[in-house]
Design a protein around this motif. Sequence first.
Motif, PDB file in Angstrom:
ATOM      1  N   ALA A 149      48.090 -17.678  29.696  1.00 28.15           N
ATOM      2  CA  ALA A 149      49.365 -18.317  29.378  1.00 28.15           C
ATOM      3  C   ALA A 149      50.461 -17.305  29.079  1.00 28.15           C
ATOM      4  N   ASP A 150      50.066 -16.098  28.615  1.00 31.20           N
ATOM      5  CA  ASP A 150      51.055 -15.061  28.331  1.00 31.20           C
ATOM      6  C   ASP A 150      51.303 -14.157  29.531  1.00 31.20           C
ATOM      7  N   LEU A 151      50.783 -14.533  30.706  1.00 33.78           N
ATOM      8  CA  LEU A 151      50.944 -13.810  31.969  1.00 33.78           C
ATOM      9  C   LEU A 151      50.238 -12.450  31.980  1.00 33.78           C
ATOM     10  N   THR A 152      49.206 -12.288  31.156  1.00 32.68           N
ATOM     11  CA  THR A 152      48.397 -11.078  31.183  1.00 32.68           C
ATOM     12  C   THR A 152      47.013 -11.421  31.723  1.00 32.68           C
ATOM     13  N   LEU A 153      46.237 -10.372  32.020  1.00 32.75           N
ATOM     14  CA  LEU A 153      44.857 -10.527  32.454  1.00 32.75           C
ATOM     15  C   LEU A 153      44.090  -9.283  32.034  1.00 32.75           C
ATOM     16  N   ALA A 154      42.806  -9.248  32.316  1.00 31.61           N
ATOM     17  CA  ALA A 154      41.999  -8.085  31.957  1.00 31.61           C
ATOM     18  C   ALA A 154      42.305  -6.933  32.906  1.00 31.61           C
ATOM     19  N   GLN A 155      42.260  -5.706  32.396  1.00 32.12           N
ATOM     20  CA  GLN A 155      42.500  -4.563  33.273  1.00 32.12           C
ATOM     21  C   GLN A 155      41.366  -4.369  34.274  1.00 32.12           C
ATOM     22  N   ASP A 156      40.117  -4.529  33.854  1.00 30.23           N
ATOM     23  CA  ASP A 156      38.945  -4.351  34.712  1.00 30.23           C
ATOM     24  C   ASP A 156      38.835  -2.912  35.204  1.00 30.23           C
ATOM     25  N   MET A 157      38.553  -1.982  34.291  1.00 27.14           N
ATOM     26  CA  MET A 157      38.401  -0.581  34.659  1.00 27.14           C
ATOM     27  C   MET A 157      37.314  -0.367  35.699  1.00 27.14           C
ATOM     28  N   ALA A 158      36.241  -1.178  35.648  1.00 26.06           N
ATOM     29  CA  ALA A 158      35.143  -1.020  36.601  1.00 26.06           C
ATOM     30  C   ALA A 158      35.561  -1.377  38.021  1.00 26.06           C
ATOM     31  N   GLY A 159      36.669  -2.074  38.174  1.00 26.35           N
ATOM     32  CA  GLY A 159      37.112  -2.476  39.499  1.00 26.35           C
ATOM     33  C   GLY A 159      37.824  -1.392  40.278  1.00 26.35           C
ATOM     34  N   TYR A 160      38.154  -0.276  39.635  1.00 24.19           N
ATOM     35  CA  TYR A 160      38.813   0.814  40.341  1.00 24.19           C
ATOM     36  C   TYR A 160      37.785   1.656  41.092  1.00 24.19           C
ATOM     37  N   ALA A 161      38.054   1.910  42.364  1.00 25.50           N
ATOM     38  CA  ALA A 161      37.173   2.740  43.183  1.00 25.50           C
ATOM     39  C   ALA A 161      37.497   4.218  42.960  1.00 25.50           C
ATOM     40  N   PRO A 162      36.556   5.130  43.283  1.00 24.78           N
ATOM     41  CA  PRO A 162      36.863   6.567  43.184  1.00 24.78           C
ATOM     42  C   PRO A 162      38.146   6.941  43.923  1.00 24.78           C
ATOM     43  N   ALA A 163      38.402   6.302  45.061  1.00 26.78           N
ATOM     44  CA  ALA A 163      39.626   6.603  45.806  1.00 26.78           C
ATOM     45  C   ALA A 163      40.875   6.224  45.018  1.00 26.78           C
ATOM     46  N   ASP A 164      40.787   5.182  44.191  1.00 20.35           N
ATOM     47  CA  ASP A 164      41.927   4.785  43.366  1.00 20.35           C
ATOM     48  C   ASP A 164      42.246   5.870  42.343  1.00 20.35           C
ATOM     49  N   HIS A 165      41.221   6.392  41.700  1.00 20.33           N
ATOM     50  CA  HIS A 165      41.438   7.470  40.731  1.00 20.33           C
ATOM     51  C   HIS A 165      41.954   8.727  41.426  1.00 20.33           C
ATOM     52  N   ALA A 166      41.502   8.988  42.665  1.00 23.79           N
ATOM     53  CA  ALA A 166      41.989  10.145  43.415  1.00 23.79           C
ATOM     54  C   ALA A 166      43.475   9.990  43.741  1.00 23.79           C
ATOM     55  N   THR A 167      43.896   8.767  44.070  1.00 25.12           N
ATOM     56  CA  THR A 167      45.313   8.519  44.325  1.00 25.12           C
ATOM     57  C   THR A 167      46.126   8.785  43.068  1.00 25.12           C
ATOM     58  N   TRP A 168      45.655   8.308  41.935  1.00 27.56           N
ATOM     59  CA  TRP A 168      46.340   8.581  40.662  1.00 27.56           C
ATOM     60  C   TRP A 168      46.464  10.084  40.441  1.00 27.56           C
ATOM     61  N   ARG A 169      45.384  10.829  40.625  1.00 29.89           N
ATOM     62  CA  ARG A 169      45.437  12.271  40.369  1.00 29.89           C
ATOM     63  C   ARG A 169      46.419  12.977  41.304  1.00 29.89           C
ATOM     64  N   SER A 170      46.505  12.525  42.556  1.00 23.95           N
ATOM     65  CA  SER A 170      47.481  13.110  43.480  1.00 23.95           C
ATOM     66  C   SER A 170      48.902  12.845  43.009  1.00 23.95           C
ATOM     67  N   LEU A 171      49.161  11.609  42.602  1.00 19.71           N
ATOM     68  CA  LEU A 171      50.483  11.268  42.093  1.00 19.71           C
ATOM     69  C   LEU A 171      50.809  12.050  40.826  1.00 19.71           C
ATOM     70  N   TYR A 172      49.826  12.150  39.941  1.00 17.99           N
ATOM     71  CA  TYR A 172      50.033  12.858  38.679  1.00 17.99           C
ATOM     72  C   TYR A 172      50.384  14.320  38.935  1.00 17.99           C
ATOM     73  N   ALA A 173      49.635  14.982  39.819  1.00 14.78           N
ATOM     74  CA  ALA A 173      49.875  16.401  40.089  1.00 14.78           C
ATOM     75  C   ALA A 173      51.271  16.617  40.666  1.00 14.78           C
ATOM     76  N   ARG A 174      51.682  15.770  41.579  1.00 20.92           N
ATOM     77  CA  ARG A 174      53.011  15.904  42.185  1.00 20.92           C
ATOM     78  C   ARG A 174      54.115  15.721  41.157  1.00 20.92           C
ATOM     79  N   GLN A 175      53.987  14.705  40.322  1.00 16.31           N
ATOM     80  CA  GLN A 175      55.039  14.438  39.344  1.00 16.31           C
ATOM     81  C   GLN A 175      55.039  15.463  38.213  1.00 16.31           C
ATOM     82  N   ALA A 176      53.850  15.863  37.767  1.00 15.26           N
ATOM     83  CA  ALA A 176      53.774  16.827  36.665  1.00 15.26           C
ATOM     84  C   ALA A 176      54.460  18.142  37.027  1.00 15.26           C
ATOM     85  N   ALA A 177      54.421  18.514  38.301  1.00 16.82           N
ATOM     86  CA  ALA A 177      55.055  19.754  38.723  1.00 16.82           C
ATOM     87  C   ALA A 177      56.574  19.694  38.598  1.00 16.82           C
ATOM     88  N   LEU A 178      57.146  18.486  38.609  1.00 11.43           N
ATOM     89  CA  LEU A 178      58.592  18.325  38.526  1.00 11.43           C
ATOM     90  C   LEU A 178      59.101  18.174  37.093  1.00 11.43           C
TER      91      LEU A 178
END
Length: 276
Positions: free
Chosen positions: A21-50
């Motif tokens: 009813a509050d428009l939220t849901l569970a995050q579901d950490m187990a639902g993220y694939a290794p490729a999802d975490h790899a995408t995050w790390r790529s984005l993080y590295a690019r932005q952190a350098a700036l």
Amino acid sequence: MAGLIEGLPSGLRGDYAGLGADLTLAQDMAGYAPADHATWRSLYARQAALLPCHAAAAFREGLDRLPFAAGIPDFARCSALLRAATGWVLVAVPGLIPDAAFFGHLAARRFPVTRWIRRREELDYIVEPDVFHDAFGHVPLLTQPDFADFLQAYGAMGETAARIGALKPLARLYWHMVEFGLIREGRDPRLWRRHPLLRRRDAACDRGRCAAPAALRPAAGAAQRLPHRSVQPTYFGIGGYAELFATMPALPALLAEARDAAPIPPGAAAPGDQPL
């Protein structure tokens, strides 16, 4: 469920079927694939350098306090850190939610974070906010008490804005302040937050080619239309975070004025704009 998300664009990517009813849901950490975490790390590295050249010191300090480098962060773990620092928590949402619900969460010191992450081919740009946009781009400043208090007060303004029919101007001003706001540090304007959609070729971020920002005027920001699918043409800046609180007493009247005024096209100057 349709009534909960009334007014949102069609075709959104998030899974809205399991909304509470509050428009939220569970995050579901187990639902993220290794490729999802790899995408995050790529984005993080690019932005952190700036960050050293373009991000405000408060943003960089906040990011250092959060467990963001290794992969998509666990919202519960981040919430424990934020709660101890400023009383905020993170709540998972499927993506965009209506303005009234969004500002209601801010008023209660709950920051909505999209739970899905973009595809690898979208590293440079994505139209809808994803988990990297929301978490990396916004959450670090929630460790800072002054900004955390301001954002709660701004969220509380949503009830007033809804009552007078001015949620759209409130959302526009949020875009120009919280999404793309600048703060002066020394002689340089720096982003309050590191917007993950900006790249080195964005004219607003390239050293030596920085778009001339205007000093923040809430009336102009509330009336300026949002360029969702193009490079941001207009930036408003502040000299310090205390200026944010100075906008609050006059905000209801300014929102009503912007509600009734013709919207300012993206990138157009408004009367009274002054260089930052």
